[in-house]
Design an enzyme around this catalytic site. Structure first.
Site, PDB file in Angstrom:
ATOM      1  CB  CYS A 278      -0.227   8.096 -11.877  1.00  0.00           C
ATOM      2  SG  CYS A 278       1.319   8.226 -12.474  1.00  0.00           S
TER       3      CYS A 278
ATOM      4  CG  ASN B   8      -6.271  -6.507  -2.474  1.00  0.00           C
ATOM      5  OD1 ASN B   8      -5.054  -7.161  -1.989  1.00  0.00           O
ATOM      6  ND2 ASN B   8      -6.238  -4.946  -2.540  1.00  0.00           N
TER       7      ASN B   8
END
Lengths: 150, 398
Positions: free
Chosen positions: B326, B153
């Site tokens: 992040c 993916n």
């Protein structure tokens, strides 16, 4: 303050960062973070009459890393060096109406960078700067960036 | 979806196809229990069996009964891995995956080590292709199952399942394939590819969230991991989510019907997108240049960080995804990008684009321009101008 997402103030400072750039031959320079951890910021200051008269920054990192850097340049300008040293990570986060909890430690290094810049200036002036043992975060913020939320 | 926005993040969440919604909508209103014998119950039962046949058809399963419905890909992966491992414990206690599997494969594999299993993850090369020699080397007499994703993916790379299947079956073990990212995008034939177990997700096909399927080849030795009322051959107990299952069936039917034309259409847009975006300096394609999903483009940009990329693209009306630490739940860099040999620093600056029905050829120009603007702005802000120079490898604390 929500668990996810940034406040309007954070987005404003992210999209329109203040005081971006470099000061050639600055009076003080501070750099913290590590690209491995995803955050590096540097702050340049010029000083007159013990006050910060000019300040610039450059940051590699996420939205809050850039926004906190921009924010602290606005907070620091015009302040005395002693006042600048008193600015904490929490102060920066509060001025931005808060940061998501997981960003509080990892991507909120601007106060550290400013303190490094002030200390750099003092050292150049021959002043003895006490080392608080907290070296700039070259090793991913105490325990590594991967441990921030665990 | 907002008309002024360009959505290229189907890998994260796929908008439900309006035709699927129309088809499945009546089943939200009928509360029939498929196990009940009254008319309402029988209607629900027949909706599920119709969906089962459609899903079987998408992957050319030998019969509809080889399909069981689950709540999604995570549950399918858990049943496939735990179910075969625990049932065939007499053969041995060794399970395998690849280094770039989804967390819903990696964590069940890891979890089995608490029950005395050992686990090995096959490494991948720079393009994300599984190292077949290493795979063969790692298989032992004890190995029960290999779980491998058909396509990844994050980087789009498609694995050579037929070759892997040959290796695995020569050793007499089971092959589980996670086809969450690939189903409906590239053809899948479980008989021709000789697959024992295969995971499908409803949402990734354009169906409702909350349904998935697991194909189980006739004769596969598997046991239940969640005992209950015995629905879905006892392998997935619990009253069926009829709306989501009926929708998944219709999404599978549409995907099968439209795949040949739609995947060619998306591939053309995607190729153009790659060409335009690679014109930027210090910009690299991640994953395999050719053996990749037709709707998938993924990049990394030096000196900038992924969450900032995502926010700045979003501000310009383009929705994308990133493997940056992040923006993840755990703040860890993408294990997929790290497995392909990137450093943490490089893995931070990634962008993933996944296209679908709503994307048009004219989107390319807008997305390419937004990307260029994003890169230029963030690089102007960045103190890093040379990769790895200021922070040599030995200073990396990982």
């Amino acid at each position: 303050m929500t668990d996810i997402g940034y406040t309007e103030k954070v987005m404003d400072h992210f999209m329109n960062p203040r005081n971006v750039g470099v000061i050639e031959d600055p009076d003080g320079y501070g750099k913290v973070g590590n690209p491995t951890c995803g955050d590096v910021m540097e702050i340049f200051i010029n000083i007159a009459d013990n006050k910060i008269t000019e300040i610039k920054f450059r940051t590699f990192g996420c939205g809050s890393a850039i926004a906190t850097s921009s924010m602290i340049t606005e907070m620091a300008i015009g302040k005395t060096l002693e006042e600048a040293m008193e600015i904490t990570r929490n102060d920066v986060a509060e001025s931005l109406d808060g940061l998501p909890p997981k960003k509080m430690h990892c991507s909120n290094l601007a106060a550290d960078a400013l303190q490094e810049a002030v200390k750099d200036y003092w050292k150049k002036q021959g002043k003895v700067v006490e080392d608080d043992g907290e070296s700039p975060e070259m090793s991913c913020g105490g325990g590594g960036c991967d441990s921030c939320v665990k | 979806m907002d008309n002024n926005k360009i959505y290229m993040d189907r890998g994260s969440a796929t908008p439900i196809d309006p035709r699927v919604l129309e088809f499945a909508h009546p089943f939200l209103k009928t509360a029939g229990n498929p196990s009940a014998l009254h008319r309402q119950g029988l209607e629900a039962r027949s909706a599920i069996e119709e969906a089962r046949a459609k899903v079987a058809d998408l992957i050319n399963a030998e019969k509809p009964a080889s399909i069981i419905f689950t709540s999604g890909a995570t549950e399918s992966n858990n049943i496939a891995i735990r179910g075969t491992a625990m049932r065939n414990i007499g053969r041995g206690k060794h399970v395998m995956g690849s280094a770039i599997e989804h967390m819903s494969v990696l964590n069940p594999l890891k979890d089995l080590t608490k029950s005395g299993f050992t686990m090995d993850l096959v490494p991948v090369d720079k393009a994300g292709m599984v190292d077949l020699a290493k795979l063969e080397e790692l298989i032992s007499q004890e190995t029960v199952v290999l779980s491998i994703m058909h396509a990844n993916n994050e980087i789009g790379t498609i694995q050579p399942i037929k070759e892997i299947s040959k290796i695995v079956h020569e050793k007499g073990m089971y092959l589980h394939v996670d086809a969450t990212a690939s189903a409906g995008k590239v053809p899948i034939d479980v008989q021709d590819m000789n697959i024992d177990l295969l995971t499908l997700s409803s949402n990734d096909l354009g169906g409702p969230q909350g349904a998935g399927a697991l194909y189980i080849k006739t004769g596969t030795r598997i046991q239940t991991v969640m005992p209950g009322g015995g629905q879905e051959r006892g392998l997935r107990s619990g009253s069926e989510n009829i709306f989501a299952i009926a929708g998944m069936g219709e999404a599978a039917r549409l995907a099968k019907e439209e795949l040949p034309v739609e995947s060619e259409r998306l591939k053309r847009i995607r190729d153009d997108l790659i060409r335009q975006i690679l014109k930027n300096e210090k910009t690299f394609l991640t994953g395999h240049p050719e053996k990749r999903l037709p709707h998938h483009a993924s990049f990394r940009f030096s000196f900038i960080e992924g969450e900032s990329i995502l926010l700045m693209m979003d501000f310009q009306g383009v929705q994308i995804s990133t493997g940056s630490a992040c923006s993840s739940k755990t703040l860890e860099a993408s294990h997929v990008l790290l497995a392909t040999g990137l450093t943490h620093e490089q893995a931070h600056g990634s962008m993933v684009l996944t296209l679908g029905h709503e994307n048009k050829p004219e989107d390319v120009k807008i997305v390419a321009e937004a990307t260029k603007k994003t890169i230029d702005r963030l690089r102007m802000l960045s103190p890093i101008t040379q990769e790895g120079e200021e922070y040599p490898e030995e200073e990396h604390h990982h």
